[in-house]
Design an enzyme around this catalytic site. Structure first.
Site, PDB file in Angstrom:
ATOM      1  N   ASP A  43      56.104  -3.069   5.848  1.00 47.06           N
ATOM      2  CA  ASP A  43      55.794  -2.446   4.558  1.00 47.06           C
ATOM      3  C   ASP A  43      55.035  -1.133   4.718  1.00 47.06           C
ATOM      4  OD1 ASP A  43      52.567  -3.001   3.673  1.00 47.06           O
ATOM      5  OD2 ASP A  43      53.372  -4.077   5.382  1.00 47.06           O
ATOM      6  N   ASP A  66      56.509  -7.420  10.828  1.00 51.42           N
ATOM      7  CA  ASP A  66      55.108  -7.263  10.467  1.00 51.42           C
ATOM      8  C   ASP A  66      54.748  -8.474   9.606  1.00 51.42           C
ATOM      9  OD1 ASP A  66      52.563  -6.005   9.935  1.00 51.42           O
ATOM     10  OD2 ASP A  66      53.368  -5.423   7.980  1.00 51.42           O
ATOM     11  N   ASP A  76      51.458  -9.001   7.253  1.00 52.38           N
ATOM     12  CA  ASP A  76      50.789  -8.813   5.967  1.00 52.38           C
ATOM     13  C   ASP A  76      51.607  -7.933   5.033  1.00 52.38           C
ATOM     14  OD1 ASP A  76      48.847 -10.245   7.223  1.00 52.38           O
ATOM     15  OD2 ASP A  76      47.469  -8.567   7.500  1.00 52.38           O
TER      16      ASP A  76
END
Length: 278
Positions: A191, A18, A20
């Site tokens: 996250d 991922d 961001d």
């Protein structure tokens, strides 16, 4: 360390990241809002609103209704934007805006995976006009990103493919089939609890600065929890950890930057199969 170099007589493997708050410390698309304002794509009011969205995103305080409203707002905002202009603005400001917020720990992981013989794939909800240059900066091999409908060189405001939630896992499965990846031996990093499908798709899932819900899942499943806290310019890292340039192949590409951001926390029910450009 990630272990020994891959045995190339075995099926290929990859590490899926991922973007961001996993590889970079902020929202990739919202980071460019000031540049879009200076380029005349958005007005001062819109720039302030996207700055607020960045704050909400980083604080993890956005609820479903807030993000759905923002998704619709930003989808409408990018309607009529010139695609080439967006690409030029991103290219001109990429190093100033993104280079300083790349996590040193993430850059090291990317290097370790490459050293071990694994492909590195960035899988992001943000738009390809933003994600592809970042992927190239990071030395990624492939990129999966959201895309918008484009007509006559302009964004229409409609989302063609949304790289979010389950569709990330679907894109990974398609890549595994086309590239020969053995997903049971692949790695994934995120996250956000919205990326559970992506993490579940591989044999080695890792959470990075996880939100509260993902931290609970990690504890229940025994997944590693990594803490990234050192944003650093790539050129300031130790010479042994410098990032070699690598070509990026786009997967599920060509997206409007603003509308992709709006989907950070909401998965549209009208899913479409991802387009693959190799």
């Amino acid at each position: 360390m990630l272990g020994v170099v891959e045995n190339h007589s075995l099926p290929r493997t990859a590490a899926f990241f991922d973007l961001d708050k996993t590889v970079i410390a902020k929202s990739s698309t919202l980071t460019f809002s000031k540049s879009f304002y200076r380029g005349g794509l958005i007005n001062r009011r819109a720039a302030l609103r996207t700055a607020y969205a960045q704050f909400v995103f980083l604080a993890g305080r956005a609820d479903h209704e807030q993000m759905e409203r923002m998704r619709k707002y930003l989808s409408a905002l990018c309607r009529g934007w010139n695609v080439q202009q967006v690409k030029e603005i991103v290219a001109e400001t990429l190093h100033d805006l993104i280079d300083p917020i790349i996590y040193d720990e993430a850059a090291s992981l990317i290097e370790e995976h490459h050293t071990a013989g694994r492909d590195v794939v960035i899988v992001s909800t943000s738009g390809a006009e933003v994600v592809e240059p970042i992927g190239e900066l990071l030395g990624a091999d492939r990129v999966v990103a959201t895309r918008m409908v484009v007509e006559d060189g302009m964004f229409t405001g409609e989302v063609e493919y949304y790289a979010y939630g389950p569709t990330k896992a679907e894109a990974i499965a398609e890549l595994a089939e086309s590239e020969g990846y053995d997903l049971s031996r692949c790695y994934a990093y995120s996250d956000s609890v919205t990326d559970l499908p992506m993490l579940e798709a591989v044999g080695h899932p890792h959470t990075v600065n996880p939100d509260r819900a993902l931290r609970r899942e990690a504890a229940a499943r025994g997944w590693p929890v990594l803490s990234f806290s050192r944003p650093v310019r790539l050129k300031q890292r130790r010479p042994s950890l410098s990032m070699p340039p690598r070509p990026v192949l786009a997967v599920a590409a060509a997206v409007g930057a603003a509308a992709a951001t709006a989907g950070l926390l909401w998965y549209t029910n009208r899913r479409r199969a991802p387009y693959v450009r190799i």
